[in-house]
Design a protein around this motif. Structure first.
Motif, PDB file in Angstrom:
ATOM      1  N   ASP A  75      -4.232  -3.089   7.631  1.00 53.10           N
ATOM      2  CA  ASP A  75      -3.749  -1.860   6.984  1.00 53.10           C
ATOM      3  C   ASP A  75      -4.003  -0.702   7.943  1.00 53.10           C
TER       4      ASP A  75
ATOM      5  N   LEU B  53     -10.117  -4.993  -1.499  1.00 58.89           N
ATOM      6  CA  LEU B  53      -8.793  -4.527  -1.906  1.00 58.89           C
ATOM      7  C   LEU B  53      -7.645  -5.348  -1.326  1.00 58.89           C
TER       8      LEU B  53
ATOM      9  N   SER C 135       0.831  -1.209   0.000  1.00 58.41           N
ATOM     10  CA  SER C 135       0.000   0.000   0.000  1.00 58.41           C
ATOM     11  C   SER C 135       0.862   1.255   0.000  1.00 58.41           C
TER      12      SER C 135
ATOM     13  N   GLU D  67     -11.161   3.839  -5.224  1.00 58.48           N
ATOM     14  CA  GLU D  67     -11.213   2.375  -5.099  1.00 58.48           C
ATOM     15  C   GLU D  67     -12.078   1.881  -3.935  1.00 58.48           C
ATOM     16  N   THR D  68     -12.670   2.818  -3.166  1.00 61.99           N
ATOM     17  CA  THR D  68     -13.576   2.416  -2.082  1.00 61.99           C
ATOM     18  C   THR D  68     -15.014   2.266  -2.569  1.00 61.99           C
TER      19      THR D  68
ATOM     20  N   HIS E 255     -16.564   6.374  -1.658  1.00 65.39           N
ATOM     21  CA  HIS E 255     -16.850   6.882  -0.296  1.00 65.39           C
ATOM     22  C   HIS E 255     -17.236   8.352  -0.345  1.00 65.39           C
TER      23      HIS E 255
ATOM     24  N   TRP F  76      -6.439   2.223   7.898  1.00 61.43           N
ATOM     25  CA  TRP F  76      -7.538   3.124   7.572  1.00 61.43           C
ATOM     26  C   TRP F  76      -8.498   3.191   8.770  1.00 61.43           C
TER      27      TRP F  76
ATOM     28  N   CYS G 224      -9.554   9.524   5.818  1.00 63.86           N
ATOM     29  CA  CYS G 224      -9.628   8.050   5.829  1.00 63.86           C
ATOM     30  C   CYS G 224      -8.736   7.420   6.893  1.00 63.86           C
TER      31      CYS G 224
ATOM     32  N   GLY H 184      -1.709   5.339  -1.037  1.00 61.22           N
ATOM     33  CA  GLY H 184      -2.351   4.171  -0.426  1.00 61.22           C
ATOM     34  C   GLY H 184      -3.820   4.042  -0.803  1.00 61.22           C
ATOM     35  N   GLY H 185      -4.397   5.085  -1.389  1.00 64.45           N
ATOM     36  CA  GLY H 185      -5.780   4.979  -1.870  1.00 64.45           C
ATOM     37  C   GLY H 185      -6.775   5.819  -1.090  1.00 64.45           C
ATOM     38  N   GLY H 186      -6.303   6.592  -0.129  1.00 64.03           N
ATOM     39  CA  GLY H 186      -7.220   7.448   0.626  1.00 64.03           C
ATOM     40  C   GLY H 186      -6.478   8.711   1.046  1.00 64.03           C
TER      41      GLY H 186
ATOM     42  N   ASP I 228     -12.296   3.574   8.670  1.00 62.60           N
ATOM     43  CA  ASP I 228     -13.133   2.466   8.215  1.00 62.60           C
ATOM     44  C   ASP I 228     -13.137   1.272   9.163  1.00 62.60           C
TER      45      ASP I 228
ATOM     46  N   TRP J  59     -13.587  -3.250   1.821  1.00 63.76           N
ATOM     47  CA  TRP J  59     -14.238  -2.502   0.735  1.00 63.76           C
ATOM     48  C   TRP J  59     -14.771  -3.402  -0.391  1.00 63.76           C
TER      49      TRP J  59
ATOM     50  N   ARG K 164      -0.308  -0.975  -8.009  1.00 67.97           N
ATOM     51  CA  ARG K 164      -0.479   0.287  -8.753  1.00 67.97           C
ATOM     52  C   ARG K 164       0.254   0.165 -10.078  1.00 67.97           C
TER      53      ARG K 164
END
Ligand code: KQY
Length: 367
Positions: free
Chosen positions: A89, A123, A35, A211-212, A215, A91, A355, A349-351, A94, A116, A292
């Motif tokens: 991870d 993910l 991530s 990718e969530t 959100h 987050w 997040c 990391g996607g957020g 979440d 997710w 990625r």
């Protein structure tokens, strides 16, 4: 800690708005090498700056895996509490509890978490450590916990004004990887019974390529009762354009639970941010596949800020719109300091900032 099977709203509890007073904030020290680049070191520097800033205004609790405890303890200021807790991870929005209050007491809600989307479009696998964090945190914080593990929900997929209104997206809450056996009406009923809301405003989609499954906390957020910020672009060639226009139409046509029309503040997006080859080289693969690819668009948005007691921590991307975002937020949050945080290493990391944080509301008189 008691594990409760009743419904929070029926017990007189509601989810406060993020702009109400906090007791503290929870984060999880980053560690996933698929991530976060360079063994998560770059992300740790960004988390360090963010946590140090938040700790000016509220207590911060950081969960670190056994093998990362020393790193977190060494990199974070002494006023920050670091505890050992396993996780998949980082987050907290979440996987930490959603806290509810009746004005005298705080309780946590332990939702089901499936990364997710579980085996449909989740993910990562496994996610069992993350799924246990909400209950462990309630235990640690000595808060009774509502067992809602049968319902999949992430904190980033909901925003509330604390006065009976909830914002969410169809893209996320009606996605096949969440609660496929439930109708939209049944999901609404669950949100009412758990969060103490009466009015649910459904946006259709979240930020492009999020990718969530879109959100809400990346596209739209309450800044005060009756006021929201909306991620915005004037570029008609950007796929985000139609999404933001659609959100604006819905928000303009909506009233909140108190019957107020919503004031919408447009928060411009940065120019599209894509993953570089260098960033990809710093990431481990997952099950032999890259996580990625160079040129992939990331879901960058200034809406992913965190409202602390005395400040607002705002993502920055090295984009000309960084300053515009700070000034829009300064207008929305008079009396709070707007703190810029370079969050490009979090975004990978996607957020973003919202997040990775989860507020613990305060009760009782101000200390
Ligand atoms: O934005 C969030 N709330 C979480 C993003 C998770 C991304 C995992 N790679």
């Amino acid at each position: 800690m008691r594990i409760l099977h009743s419904a929070p709203a029926e017990d007189g509890f509601r989810m406060p708005a993020e702009f109400e007073r906090h007791e503290g904030c929870i984060l999880i020290w980053p560690h996933r090498r698929d991530s976060w680049q360079n063994g998560a070191y770059a992300a740790r520097r960004a988390f360090q700056k963010l946590i140090t800033a938040i700790s000016r205004w509220e207590k911060v609790l950081v969960c670190a895996r056994r093998e990362d405890y020393d790193s977190a303890r060494e990199m974070l200021p002494p006023c920050v509490r670091v505890v050992e807790m396993s996780s998949d991870d980082s987050w907290a929005r979440d996987v930490a509890p959603t806290f509810v209050t009746n004005g005298q007491e705080i309780r946590g809600i332990d939702w089901g978490f499936n990364a997710w989307g579980g085996l449909v479009d989740g993910l990562y696998f496994p996610w069992d450590r993350d799924n246990k964090m909400a209950r462990k945190l309630c235990d640690l914080l000595e808060r009774d916990t509502y067992d809602c593990r049968h319902f999949i929900l992430e904190g980033g997929s909901i925003h509330t004004d604390g006065q009976g209104t909830l914002l969410t997206t169809e893209e996320c809450l009606l996605s096949p990887g969440r609660n496929p056996g439930m109708s939209r009406e049944e999901i609404e009923e669950m949100l009412r019974r758990t969060l103490g809301v009466q009015k649910i405003i459904w946006l259709k989609r979240g930020i492009f390529h999020d990718e969530t499954n879109g959100h809400v906390d990346n596209i739209c957020a309450f800044t005060a009762p009756g006021e929201v910020v909306l991620a915005w672009t004037n570029d008609r060639n950007d796929p985000q354009y139609a999404i933001s226009q659609e959100c604006l139409s819905i928000l303009n046509a909506s009233c909140d639970a108190a019957g107020r029309p919503l004031t919408v503040h447009k928060l411009p997006l940065p120019s599209p941010i894509t993953v570089t080859s260098e960033q990809c080289e710093g990431l481990d693969s997952m099950d032999g596949e890259p996580t990625r690819t160079p040129g992939e668009r990331l879901a960058a948005s200034y809406v992913n800020f965190y409202i602390a007691n005395g400040g607002v921590l705002c993502p920055q991307f090295g984009d000309p719109n960084d300053r515009t975002a700070l000034s829009v937020l300064a207008e929305c949050f008079p009396g709070r300091e707007i703190v810029p945080i370079d969050s490009r290493d979090i975004l990978l990391g996607g957020g973003n900032i919202h997040c990775i944080t989860q507020q613990i509301p305060a009760v009782g008189k101000e200390k």
